[in-house]
Design a protein around this motif. Structure first.
Motif, PDB file in Angstrom:
ATOM      1  N   ILE A 267      48.477  44.509  41.668  1.00 17.65           N
ATOM      2  CA  ILE A 267      48.973  44.402  43.038  1.00 17.65           C
ATOM      3  C   ILE A 267      50.489  44.217  43.014  1.00 17.65           C
ATOM      4  CG2 ILE A 267      48.441  41.910  43.072  1.00 17.65           C
ATOM      5  CD1 ILE A 267      47.914  42.206  46.108  1.00 17.65           C
ATOM      6  N   VAL A 268      51.186  45.007  43.830  1.00 18.20           N
ATOM      7  CA  VAL A 268      52.641  44.884  43.956  1.00 18.20           C
ATOM      8  C   VAL A 268      52.930  43.757  44.942  1.00 18.20           C
ATOM      9  CG1 VAL A 268      54.777  46.057  44.599  1.00 18.20           C
ATOM     10  CG2 VAL A 268      52.916  47.359  43.533  1.00 18.20           C
ATOM     11  N   LEU A 269      53.777  42.804  44.516  1.00 10.42           N
ATOM     12  CA  LEU A 269      54.071  41.647  45.356  1.00 10.42           C
ATOM     13  C   LEU A 269      55.565  41.342  45.346  1.00 10.42           C
ATOM     14  CD1 LEU A 269      51.229  39.228  44.188  1.00 10.42           C
ATOM     15  CD2 LEU A 269      51.344  40.410  46.384  1.00 10.42           C
ATOM     16  N   PRO A 270      56.069  40.783  46.445  1.00 13.38           N
ATOM     17  CA  PRO A 270      57.449  40.301  46.427  1.00 13.38           C
ATOM     18  C   PRO A 270      57.552  39.134  45.453  1.00 13.38           C
ATOM     19  CG  PRO A 270      56.338  39.642  48.457  1.00 13.38           C
ATOM     20  CD  PRO A 270      55.414  40.590  47.750  1.00 13.38           C
ATOM     21  N   MET A 298      59.891  44.497  38.451  1.00 10.11           N
ATOM     22  CA  MET A 298      60.542  45.749  38.823  1.00 10.11           C
ATOM     23  C   MET A 298      62.039  45.518  39.069  1.00 10.11           C
ATOM     24  SD  MET A 298      58.204  48.126  38.914  1.00 10.11           S
ATOM     25  CE  MET A 298      57.335  47.323  37.564  1.00 10.11           C
ATOM     26  N   PRO A 299      62.870  46.507  38.818  1.00 11.64           N
ATOM     27  CA  PRO A 299      64.310  46.334  39.062  1.00 11.64           C
ATOM     28  C   PRO A 299      64.652  46.335  40.549  1.00 11.64           C
ATOM     29  CG  PRO A 299      63.844  48.579  38.353  1.00 11.64           C
ATOM     30  CD  PRO A 299      62.561  47.813  38.210  1.00 11.64           C
ATOM     31  N   VAL A 300      65.750  45.676  40.875  1.00 12.28           N
ATOM     32  CA  VAL A 300      66.256  45.718  42.249  1.00 12.28           C
ATOM     33  C   VAL A 300      66.562  47.177  42.590  1.00 12.28           C
ATOM     34  CG1 VAL A 300      68.138  45.048  43.770  1.00 12.28           C
ATOM     35  CG2 VAL A 300      67.228  43.403  42.114  1.00 12.28           C
ATOM     36  N   GLY A 301      66.148  47.606  43.763  1.00  8.64           N
ATOM     37  CA  GLY A 301      66.387  48.989  44.165  1.00  8.64           C
ATOM     38  C   GLY A 301      65.178  49.887  43.997  1.00  8.64           C
ATOM     39  N   THR A 312      60.504  42.999  43.556  1.00 11.53           N
ATOM     40  CA  THR A 312      59.051  42.954  43.413  1.00 11.53           C
ATOM     41  C   THR A 312      58.619  42.884  41.950  1.00 11.53           C
ATOM     42  OG1 THR A 312      58.908  45.367  43.366  1.00 11.53           O
ATOM     43  CG2 THR A 312      58.676  44.311  45.516  1.00 11.53           C
ATOM     44  N   SER A 313      57.350  42.529  41.768  1.00 12.66           N
ATOM     45  CA  SER A 313      56.704  42.571  40.463  1.00 12.66           C
ATOM     46  C   SER A 313      55.280  43.083  40.670  1.00 12.66           C
ATOM     47  CB  SER A 313      56.656  41.182  39.816  1.00 12.66           C
ATOM     48  OG  SER A 313      57.951  40.723  39.487  1.00 12.66           O
ATOM     49  N   VAL A 340      60.939  45.909  33.741  1.00 13.23           N
ATOM     50  CA  VAL A 340      61.317  47.320  33.797  1.00 13.23           C
ATOM     51  C   VAL A 340      62.797  47.401  34.144  1.00 13.23           C
ATOM     52  CG1 VAL A 340      60.965  49.532  34.966  1.00 13.23           C
ATOM     53  CG2 VAL A 340      59.008  48.045  34.513  1.00 13.23           C
ATOM     54  N   GLU A 341      63.564  48.057  33.295  1.00 13.30           N
ATOM     55  CA  GLU A 341      64.991  48.225  33.553  1.00 13.30           C
ATOM     56  C   GLU A 341      65.321  49.632  34.048  1.00 13.30           C
ATOM     57  OE1 GLU A 341      66.841  47.132  29.890  1.00 13.30           O
ATOM     58  OE2 GLU A 341      66.696  44.979  30.292  1.00 13.30           O
ATOM     59  N   LYS A 342      64.586  50.612  33.527  1.00 13.38           N
ATOM     60  CA  LYS A 342      64.808  52.007  33.934  1.00 13.38           C
ATOM     61  C   LYS A 342      63.489  52.554  34.469  1.00 13.38           C
ATOM     62  CE  LYS A 342      66.258  53.080  29.824  1.00 13.38           C
ATOM     63  NZ  LYS A 342      66.755  53.851  28.662  1.00 13.38           N
ATOM     64  N   ILE A 343      63.497  52.873  35.746  1.00  9.60           N
ATOM     65  CA  ILE A 343      62.238  53.257  36.384  1.00  9.60           C
ATOM     66  C   ILE A 343      62.047  54.768  36.485  1.00  9.60           C
ATOM     67  CG2 ILE A 343      62.978  53.330  38.801  1.00  9.60           C
ATOM     68  CD1 ILE A 343      60.441  51.522  39.305  1.00  9.60           C
ATOM     69  N   GLY A 344      63.095  55.541  36.141  1.00 13.02           N
ATOM     70  CA  GLY A 344      62.923  56.990  36.123  1.00 13.02           C
ATOM     71  C   GLY A 344      63.639  57.726  37.239  1.00 13.02           C
TER      72      GLY A 344
END
Length: 396
Positions: A267-270, A298-301, A312-313, A340-344
């Motif tokens: 689940i994606v959460l703030p 997850m990275p900001v942005g 989020t995470s 995660v630093e680089k999301i693609g």
């Protein structure tokens, strides 16, 4: 399928969510123009990522809601699907399915595993996929337009889409089951408690869409106020309802209700849910109901393209009974953590611009098939999680 066949099937199908008399109303001249533009293209044979980008681009531009509905970027979907590793005998659901990203990716993941594990039956993969989807995949979304988009997204892969319907996933279970039945959802895919093996979701979040309906709040332990014992530091639920609760917190509990014992979820959460001191009761509740498998930051942005920028995470949980959890707590079990630093894609862009790996001279690096390699560390995280499972001898 030709464009004509595809459009004919869509216009003639029961694409409605609640109203079975609803149809796509196109004038003959409009339908003829659309067919003429698409006739030379095969929607079935087009690569999945191309169709996915087209779908998401359309939805971003026209369907983003005002209730904190932020669409899940494909790299995050891939991370959740591969870490949860759904099997072809497991039922899975997304109770906030949006345009169906988790559902389609999970379905295709199972298909790829089928081909890999049964190479002698590769020719029957599409037949298997349709049977599997009809019996194992369910999705719910409160936005009727998005529920339709999710159905259409599934149809593009020639699968079953009968498990998707429009409803507020936080309604009492008996109401959800009635809506699902009315919407033509098979009995095996209706949203019963303790029913699904796998769940993946990115629920709406933010204070703007707070739930204040007491009829809904009273179903959830997290719909009540909690107080912290000053001596032990432990959070205890009171008998007083919250004045309002953000939907993402209620979704945590609803997702666990939907899962069987042993079932797992992403689940994606703030990030506030995981670190704000005032929300310690949420973390207390989670620890009472589930094993925390992993937390991936997850990275900001990450959601910049959706016009918002929450930090989020992804929280990965496995629902366990009290006896199993009690044993785990005594063992002080390990939890997988990753960042995660680089999301693609370009995090500074409001449109999902894909970023590719480059060499020292600035040339795009390609794989053995000549395809450019997306610049992301998500594959390494997936691999590290697989090693983590092997190291600590647990599997699912």
């Amino acid at each position: 399928k030709t464009a004509y066949e595809m459009l004919r099937s869509l216009v003639g199908s029961e694409m409605c969510i609640r109203d079975r008399n609803e149809r796509i109303n196109l004038k003959p001249i409009t339908l003829a123009f659309v067919v003429s533009q698409l006739q030379e293209y095969s929607l079935i044979e087009t690569k999945a990522d191309v169709k996915g980008i087209a779908f998401q681009t359309f939805v971003y531009a026209h369907q983003r809601g005002e209730r904190g509905e932020f669409f899940t970027p494909h790299p995050i979907v891939e991370l959740a699907v591969k870490m949860l590793d759904p099997k072809d005998d497991e039922k899975f659901i997304d109770p906030a399915c949006g345009s169906g990203g988790f559902l389609v990716s999970g379905m295709n993941y199972v298909k790829e595993k089928f081909i890999k594990e049964r190479p002698d039956k590769k020719s029957k993969a599409n037949e298997f996929l349709k049977e599997y989807a009809h019996a194992h995949i369910a999705g719910i979304d409160v936005n009727p337009d998005l529920a339709k988009v999710a159905k259409m997204h599934m149809i593009l892969y020639d699968d079953g889409h009968t498990g998707i319907f429009c409803a507020n996933s936080l309604l009492p279970f008996e109401e959800l089951e009635d809506i699902a039945k009315e919407s033509g959802v098979p009995r095996s895919l209706r949203p019963y408690q303790n029913w699904f093996d796998v769940l993946m979701t990115n629920p709406p979040f933010g204070s703007k869409g707070k739930v204040t309906d007491k009829r809904i709040l009273k179903q959830f332990e997290l719909g009540y106020k909690w107080k912290q014992d000053k001596t032990t530091g432990k959070w205890i639920k009171t008998d007083e309802l919250q004045n309002g609760q953000v939907p993402d917190i209620l979704f945590i509990e609803r997702c666990l209700q939907l899962l069987k014992d042993g079932g797992r979820m992403a689940i994606v959460l703030p990030d506030g849910n995981l670190n704000n001191s005032s929300l310690g009761y949420v973390r207390e509740f989670i620890q009472q109901k589930a094993r925390i498998l992993a937390v991936v930051s997850m990275p900001v942005g990450t959601f910049m393209h959706a016009g918002v920028n929450p930090k989020t995470s992804i929280l990965f949980l496995q629902k366990l009974n009290e006896k199993e959890l009690s044993k785990l707590k005594k063992e002080n079990y390990p939890i997988f953590m990753a960042v995660v630093e680089k999301i693609g894609y370009d995090l500074n862009s409001k449109t999902p611009k894909v970023m590719f790996k480059k060499d020292e001279k600035g040339n795009v690096i390609k794989d053995e098939n000549g395809e450019p390699i997306i610049d992301t560390d998500i594959p390494e995280i997936i691999s590290a999680f697989s090693e983590f499972k092997r190291k600590y001898s647990f599997d699912f």
